[in-house]
Design a protein around this motif. Structure first.
Motif, PDB file in Angstrom:
ATOM      1  N   SER A  21      89.266 -11.030 136.211  1.00  0.00           N
ATOM      2  CA  SER A  21      88.807 -10.508 134.915  1.00  0.00           C
ATOM      3  C   SER A  21      88.910 -11.559 133.816  1.00  0.00           C
ATOM      4  CB  SER A  21      89.603  -9.255 134.539  1.00  0.00           C
ATOM      5  OG  SER A  21      90.949  -9.602 134.241  1.00  0.00           O
ATOM      6  N   ALA A  35      91.551 -13.119 132.825  1.00  0.00           N
ATOM      7  CA  ALA A  35      92.825 -13.065 132.113  1.00  0.00           C
ATOM      8  C   ALA A  35      93.812 -14.029 132.772  1.00  0.00           C
ATOM      9  CB  ALA A  35      93.402 -11.645 132.146  1.00  0.00           C
ATOM     10  N   ARG A  80      97.004 -14.975 134.275  1.00  0.00           N
ATOM     11  CA  ARG A  80      98.161 -14.285 134.846  1.00  0.00           C
ATOM     12  C   ARG A  80      99.434 -15.082 134.624  1.00  0.00           C
ATOM     13  NH1 ARG A  80      96.683 -12.723 140.827  1.00  0.00           N
ATOM     14  NH2 ARG A  80      98.862 -12.131 140.787  1.00  0.00           N
TER      15      ARG A  80
END
Length: 187
Positions: free
Chosen positions: A87, A89, A91
């Motif tokens: 997505s 993002a 981590r």
């Protein structure tokens, strides 16, 4: 003589009390252990290190132009790695100790991986080696020292492609960067 409560009332009262006690304990457990005087550690004194330990403050944003989707992003200018999920993002993000040979900016794929410890070009035992590029005949790979140490300063004429990670970050990268994972190198 006081009125006697039926047995179901006693059981209900005990059940409500037990639920309340378990709830309090669950909230305390969720907050983690409370520090004690034995947990206090003195702060380290200032010292000059050849390779200071990477420190994280606020998470750095994933660089623009690093692509999309699940990938590892390596910035040669920031000496930083991001593990980016599907997505887009981040981590995890952390600083690294680069070798003396930087890969050119571009997209690569994780190829060979070697989990077992071996001796790196700097003489340190390394593990979880994740190869992704070759530059000027030198393999470029992420790895971490078995003992968690930072690499010693490289000799002026040394050509090393190892990008050393702190141990916990090496573990995270090893789990994330399976064979075929995209590695995007940016300035």
């Amino acid at each position: 003589m006081p009125a006697r409560l039926p047995s179901w009332a006693w059981v209900s009262g005990l059940t409500v009390g037990a639920i309340a006690a378990v709830s309090v304990l669950a909230v305390q457990a969720d907050q983690g252990p409370r520090p004690t005087a034995a947990d206090a550690k003195p702060s380290p004194s200032a010292s000059a290190e050849a390779h200071p330990t990477p420190k994280e403050t606020t998470p750095a944003p994933v660089p623009d132009g690093s692509g999309t989707g699940r990938r590892v992003v390596y910035s040669v200018g920031q000496d930083r790695v991001w593990l980016v999920d599907a997505s887009d993002a981040a981590r995890r993000s952390f600083t690294v100790w680069p070798g003396t040979v930087d890969p050119d900016p571009g997209k690569y794929s994780v190829g060979t991986r070697r989990e077992d410890p071996t001796t790196g070009s700097d003489g340190i035992r390394v593990e979880q080696i994740t190869y992704f590029a070759q530059e000027g005949g030198v393999w470029v790979a992420f790895s971490n020292a078995v003992d968690g140490s930072s690499p010693p300063p490289a000799a002026a004429d040394a050509k090393t492609g190892g990008i050393r990670l702190p141990k916990a970050d090496g573990d995270a990268l090893w789990e994330f960067a399976t064979s075929g994972t995209t590695v995007t190198v940016v300035e």
